[in-house]
Design a protein around this motif. Sequence first.
Motif, PDB file in Angstrom:
ATOM      1  N   LEU A 122      -0.328 -16.635  -0.799  1.00  0.00           N
ATOM      2  CA  LEU A 122       0.114 -15.980  -2.031  1.00  0.00           C
ATOM      3  C   LEU A 122      -0.815 -14.825  -2.395  1.00  0.00           C
ATOM      4  O   LEU A 122      -0.372 -13.777  -2.868  1.00  0.00           O
ATOM      5  CB  LEU A 122       0.177 -16.985  -3.190  1.00  0.00           C
ATOM      6  N   TYR A 123      -2.113 -15.018  -2.170  1.00  0.00           N
ATOM      7  CA  TYR A 123      -3.095 -13.962  -2.438  1.00  0.00           C
ATOM      8  C   TYR A 123      -2.785 -12.731  -1.581  1.00  0.00           C
ATOM      9  O   TYR A 123      -2.763 -11.609  -2.072  1.00  0.00           O
ATOM     10  CB  TYR A 123      -4.498 -14.491  -2.143  1.00  0.00           C
ATOM     11  N   ASP A 124      -2.511 -12.979  -0.292  1.00  0.00           N
ATOM     12  CA  ASP A 124      -2.177 -11.870   0.607  1.00  0.00           C
ATOM     13  C   ASP A 124      -0.901 -11.159   0.161  1.00  0.00           C
ATOM     14  O   ASP A 124      -0.782  -9.936   0.282  1.00  0.00           O
ATOM     15  CB  ASP A 124      -2.005 -12.374   2.048  1.00  0.00           C
ATOM     16  N   MET A 125       0.072 -11.933  -0.355  1.00  0.00           N
ATOM     17  CA  MET A 125       1.318 -11.327  -0.846  1.00  0.00           C
ATOM     18  C   MET A 125       1.039 -10.391  -2.021  1.00  0.00           C
ATOM     19  O   MET A 125       1.573  -9.282  -2.083  1.00  0.00           O
ATOM     20  CB  MET A 125       2.301 -12.419  -1.295  1.00  0.00           C
ATOM     21  N   VAL A 126       0.202 -10.851  -2.966  1.00  0.00           N
ATOM     22  CA  VAL A 126      -0.114 -10.019  -4.134  1.00  0.00           C
ATOM     23  C   VAL A 126      -0.813  -8.735  -3.684  1.00  0.00           C
ATOM     24  O   VAL A 126      -0.499  -7.646  -4.168  1.00  0.00           O
ATOM     25  CB  VAL A 126      -0.989 -10.781  -5.165  1.00  0.00           C
ATOM     26  N   LEU A 127      -1.750  -8.853  -2.731  1.00  0.00           N
ATOM     27  CA  LEU A 127      -2.445  -7.659  -2.230  1.00  0.00           C
ATOM     28  C   LEU A 127      -1.454  -6.689  -1.589  1.00  0.00           C
ATOM     29  O   LEU A 127      -1.563  -5.465  -1.766  1.00  0.00           O
ATOM     30  CB  LEU A 127      -3.523  -8.035  -1.207  1.00  0.00           C
ATOM     31  N   GLN A 128      -0.464  -7.238  -0.893  1.00  0.00           N
ATOM     32  CA  GLN A 128       0.537  -6.374  -0.264  1.00  0.00           C
ATOM     33  C   GLN A 128       1.395  -5.682  -1.315  1.00  0.00           C
ATOM     34  O   GLN A 128       1.722  -4.491  -1.191  1.00  0.00           O
ATOM     35  CB  GLN A 128       1.421  -7.191   0.694  1.00  0.00           C
ATOM     36  N   PHE A 129       1.738  -6.413  -2.384  1.00  0.00           N
ATOM     37  CA  PHE A 129       2.477  -5.800  -3.495  1.00  0.00           C
ATOM     38  C   PHE A 129       1.665  -4.630  -4.069  1.00  0.00           C
ATOM     39  O   PHE A 129       2.206  -3.558  -4.347  1.00  0.00           O
ATOM     40  CB  PHE A 129       2.741  -6.808  -4.620  1.00  0.00           C
ATOM     41  N   LEU A 130       0.354  -4.856  -4.267  1.00  0.00           N
ATOM     42  CA  LEU A 130      -0.503  -3.831  -4.878  1.00  0.00           C
ATOM     43  C   LEU A 130      -0.623  -2.604  -3.973  1.00  0.00           C
ATOM     44  O   LEU A 130      -0.575  -1.467  -4.452  1.00  0.00           O
ATOM     45  CB  LEU A 130      -1.893  -4.407  -5.181  1.00  0.00           C
ATOM     46  N   ARG A 131      -0.775  -2.835  -2.665  1.00  0.00           N
ATOM     47  CA  ARG A 131      -0.864  -1.704  -1.732  1.00  0.00           C
ATOM     48  C   ARG A 131       0.429  -0.887  -1.772  1.00  0.00           C
ATOM     49  O   ARG A 131       0.408   0.347  -1.802  1.00  0.00           O
ATOM     50  CB  ARG A 131      -1.108  -2.204  -0.298  1.00  0.00           C
ATOM     51  N   THR A 132       1.551  -1.595  -1.739  1.00  0.00           N
ATOM     52  CA  THR A 132       2.862  -0.925  -1.721  1.00  0.00           C
ATOM     53  C   THR A 132       3.073  -0.107  -2.990  1.00  0.00           C
ATOM     54  O   THR A 132       3.516   1.048  -2.938  1.00  0.00           O
ATOM     55  CB  THR A 132       3.992  -1.975  -1.581  1.00  0.00           C
ATOM     56  N   LEU A 133       2.754  -0.696  -4.134  1.00  0.00           N
ATOM     57  CA  LEU A 133       2.938   0.002  -5.413  1.00  0.00           C
ATOM     58  C   LEU A 133       1.983   1.190  -5.531  1.00  0.00           C
ATOM     59  O   LEU A 133       2.346   2.242  -6.074  1.00  0.00           O
ATOM     60  CB  LEU A 133       2.723  -0.971  -6.580  1.00  0.00           C
ATOM     61  N   PHE A 134       0.763   1.031  -5.032  1.00  0.00           N
ATOM     62  CA  PHE A 134      -0.209   2.128  -5.045  1.00  0.00           C
ATOM     63  C   PHE A 134       0.313   3.294  -4.208  1.00  0.00           C
ATOM     64  O   PHE A 134       0.246   4.462  -4.617  1.00  0.00           O
ATOM     65  CB  PHE A 134      -1.561   1.630  -4.525  1.00  0.00           C
ATOM     66  N   LEU A 135       0.880   2.974  -3.032  1.00  0.00           N
ATOM     67  CA  LEU A 135       1.442   4.013  -2.169  1.00  0.00           C
ATOM     68  C   LEU A 135       2.629   4.698  -2.836  1.00  0.00           C
ATOM     69  O   LEU A 135       2.790   5.912  -2.768  1.00  0.00           O
ATOM     70  CB  LEU A 135       1.907   3.402  -0.837  1.00  0.00           C
ATOM     71  N   ARG A 136       3.460   3.901  -3.501  1.00  0.00           N
ATOM     72  CA  ARG A 136       4.690   4.429  -4.097  1.00  0.00           C
ATOM     73  C   ARG A 136       4.403   5.300  -5.319  1.00  0.00           C
ATOM     74  O   ARG A 136       5.091   6.282  -5.566  1.00  0.00           O
ATOM     75  CB  ARG A 136       5.605   3.261  -4.495  1.00  0.00           C
ATOM     76  N   THR A 137       3.378   4.944  -6.090  1.00  0.00           N
ATOM     77  CA  THR A 137       3.157   5.593  -7.388  1.00  0.00           C
ATOM     78  C   THR A 137       1.874   6.423  -7.467  1.00  0.00           C
ATOM     79  O   THR A 137       1.727   7.217  -8.383  1.00  0.00           O
ATOM     80  CB  THR A 137       3.073   4.537  -8.506  1.00  0.00           C
TER      81      THR A 137
END
Length: 551
Positions: free
Chosen positions: A217-232
């Motif tokens: 779950l921790y890895d999933m949250v980090l992936q969400f954060l990376r994706t959102l950082f890239l997008r925004t």
Amino acid sequence: METKTFGGLPELGISNGEDLKETLTNCTEPLKAIDQFQMENGILLPTLQSALPFLDLHGTPRLEFHQSVFDELREKLMERVAMIAEGKEEDRYGKLEELLEKSFPLVKMPSIQPVVMQVLKHLPKVPEKKLKMVMADKELYKVCAVEVKRQIWQDNQALFGDEVSPLLKQYIVEKEAALFSSDLSILHNFFSPSPKMRRQGEVVLKLTQMIGKNVKLYDMVLQFLRTLFLRTRNVHYCTLRAELLMSLHDLDISEICSVDPCHKFTWCLDACIREKFVDGKRARELQGFLDGVKKGQEQVLGDLSMILCDPFASNTLVLTIMRNLQELLSQDALPRDSPDLMLLLRMLSLGQGAWDMIDSQVFKEPRLDLELMTRFLPAMMSVVVDDHTYSVEQKLPTEEKTSLSYPTTLPDAFTRYLQENRVACEMGLYYILHIAKLRNKNALQRLLPALVETYNDMAFGDIFLHLLTGHLTLLSDEFGGEDFCSVVFDGFLLTTFSSKENVHRHTLRMLLHLHHKVLPSYMETLMKTLEPPKQVGFTFSVNLFIISAWV
């Protein structure tokens, strides 16, 4: 006669409302049938039968008695479930699974549901079939414990994303609200809360609880954060990445901290952020972590760059760079001769290149422009020397003064690097904050016009404008002069007013505090210039109305 029916009771060999209805429909003597039903389905204690008539004499309904006994037994059973789970018996989870099999058919019964949920909560691995049944039923999913939800989420990234997404949005809204807060002070600004205090925020606490000790779950949250950082490109996601790791560190969740390769680096940097300074010892530790990235593990640089991209980290790095430059000046030393300065610039550069690195997936430290050391910093230090020389000159007795006037132009290398190099631009912006803190009007009037054109419009970013407007309150009396107002507003803030709504908002924030200090004739012009178009939000109009009321 109406009877309540609960699914699951017949499966356990227990009569329900339908059985009672059928008995009463087919019997010839209803009273005897009711007595028989009570005998078979009541509490099976022989000694109780003789005591029940006493309750009748006291007017206590049988339902009330049975309900109180039931509630007591349920509490005892739930305590027992917790004791079994926390015990040392090898077959403890086998016992709980057996109890789950017996009780799960009654999971929809409100009075039994807490017991079933208690059993599910304490099972480290809930049977797959039961998990699917909970996930398929919205009501059950809603009431089950986070320990059960973690087991559902780890194999359902989309469902976990649905749960996490509103929290991430809330986090960004809170950060932006802090930047546009009507509070304006050099002492209490965006960077004032300590790291520990920030980690007590609702979103960080909720995410930490949702993750628990689950690495997946921790890895999933980090992936969400990376994706959102890239997008925004929103750097607040980098802050959350660091805060989340340190929140798990605070709780001593070694299952996650021990596998995150950024843990020790973030921990060391967190201590620096707390003190708003990177001392020599910690600088060497941080350098050791950067130099220790092994071949084949370069991807770690992506996460390290995100952690250094956190505005709280870059704020600490640049404040330390400013102090280092002051020390170098006092020692008549050159920037290029300072290994500490080189390391700070290296980390600042790595953080500012985070988006490019993650986007390109080329995990390699950006090369530091050597001319930053040989051209830009000497130019910036010459500006500092000019300023210092003029200050000393002003303090001399009249007979010793020369005709020295304050310089009005800036070295070409200084302005060029503000426009072309993001690391240089960041340092230049913080130098302006530094001279504002010193209440140096002359230096501000010289430097502010240079900010109209900066690398990627960094001078019009919310974080810098939030800090600058707070620092300008220190020079509130200077706003009574037209020359200073002209430099601040016409020479800088209002040059991009028409295209940048956020600049409008920061200007209004400042005027809420300083309108009574601004030259009245200039204030009238400002009011007309700042009048928002019809489509602009309610908050802007309210701010302008408040200012108008005071003028």
